[in-house]
Design a protein around this motif. Structure first.
Motif, PDB file in Angstrom:
ATOM      1  N   ALA A 148       0.802  -1.219   0.000  1.00 21.04           N
ATOM      2  CA  ALA A 148       0.000   0.000   0.000  1.00 21.04           C
ATOM      3  C   ALA A 148       0.837   1.272   0.000  1.00 21.04           C
ATOM      4  O   ALA A 148       0.325   2.330  -0.354  1.00 21.04           O
ATOM      5  CB  ALA A 148      -0.921   0.010   1.219  1.00 21.04           C
ATOM      6  N   PHE A 149       2.102   1.182   0.371  1.00 17.51           N
ATOM      7  CA  PHE A 149       2.933   2.376   0.497  1.00 17.51           C
ATOM      8  C   PHE A 149       4.125   2.311  -0.432  1.00 17.51           C
ATOM      9  O   PHE A 149       4.901   1.368  -0.392  1.00 17.51           O
ATOM     10  CB  PHE A 149       3.416   2.546   1.947  1.00 17.51           C
ATOM     11  CG  PHE A 149       2.284   2.809   2.893  1.00 17.51           C
ATOM     12  CD1 PHE A 149       1.859   4.103   3.134  1.00 17.51           C
ATOM     13  CD2 PHE A 149       1.633   1.763   3.520  1.00 17.51           C
ATOM     14  CE1 PHE A 149       0.804   4.350   3.987  1.00 17.51           C
ATOM     15  CE2 PHE A 149       0.572   2.000   4.379  1.00 17.51           C
ATOM     16  CZ  PHE A 149       0.151   3.293   4.611  1.00 17.51           C
ATOM     17  N   THR A 209      -2.145   9.379   6.043  1.00 24.07           N
ATOM     18  CA  THR A 209      -1.455   9.001   4.816  1.00 24.07           C
ATOM     19  C   THR A 209      -2.174   9.586   3.614  1.00 24.07           C
ATOM     20  O   THR A 209      -3.352   9.920   3.691  1.00 24.07           O
ATOM     21  CB  THR A 209      -1.381   7.469   4.645  1.00 24.07           C
ATOM     22  OG1 THR A 209      -2.704   6.958   4.532  1.00 24.07           O
ATOM     23  CG2 THR A 209      -0.664   6.820   5.801  1.00 24.07           C
ATOM     24  N   LYS A 221      -2.671   8.501  -0.392  1.00 29.24           N
ATOM     25  CA  LYS A 221      -2.452   7.446  -1.383  1.00 29.24           C
ATOM     26  C   LYS A 221      -2.106   8.079  -2.728  1.00 29.24           C
ATOM     27  O   LYS A 221      -2.724   9.038  -3.156  1.00 29.24           O
ATOM     28  CB  LYS A 221      -3.712   6.578  -1.508  1.00 29.24           C
ATOM     29  CG  LYS A 221      -3.537   5.356  -2.351  1.00 29.24           C
ATOM     30  CD  LYS A 221      -2.560   4.389  -1.757  1.00 29.24           C
ATOM     31  CE  LYS A 221      -2.431   3.188  -2.671  1.00 29.24           C
ATOM     32  NZ  LYS A 221      -1.174   2.516  -2.581  1.00 29.24           N
ATOM     33  N   ASP A 222      -1.127   7.523  -3.390  1.00 30.02           N
ATOM     34  CA  ASP A 222      -0.615   8.082  -4.653  1.00 30.02           C
ATOM     35  C   ASP A 222      -1.265   7.424  -5.860  1.00 30.02           C
ATOM     36  O   ASP A 222      -0.590   6.868  -6.715  1.00 30.02           O
ATOM     37  CB  ASP A 222       0.896   7.950  -4.702  1.00 30.02           C
ATOM     38  CG  ASP A 222       1.349   6.500  -4.593  1.00 30.02           C
ATOM     39  OD1 ASP A 222       0.536   5.652  -4.229  1.00 30.02           O
ATOM     40  OD2 ASP A 222       2.517   6.230  -4.874  1.00 30.02           O
TER      41      ASP A 222
END
Length: 91
Positions: free
Chosen positions: A49-50, A84, A86-87
């Motif tokens: 996810a990162f 966070t 998200k990209d």
């Protein structure tokens, strides 16, 4: 206020619970950041996810937030709560 048992579960705490802990001193923002990174490290290999993490800046921001909470001047009701972005946007 957080008790000793719930301190290990800070990664799952809500904004209200975290900011109450920051306000009453039962858990500083750095503890919430540490819990978030521990959760990311435990799961990110599986879910990917990162793309990038900046631990140094996160802990620096947490330290600044803790000082503001101690002074009774948080920037907002959510000051110090890990977040966070998200990209997934096409650029």
């Amino acid at each position: 206020m957080l008790d000793d048992t719930s301190k290990s579960d800070l990664a799952f705490a809500g904004v209200r619970q975290l900011t109450e802990a920051f306000r009453d001193g039962s858990a500083p923002p750095a503890d919430a950041v540490e819990a978030a990174f521990a959760r990311i490290e435990a799961r990110n290999g599986e879910i990917n996810a990162f793309a990038s993490l900046d631990k140094d800046r996160a802990f620096e921001a947490a330290a600044r937030s803790a000082e503001r909470w101690k002074a009774g001047r948080p920037l907002s009701a959510a000051d110090g709560v890990p977040a966070t972005v998200k990209d997934v946007m096409m650029v």
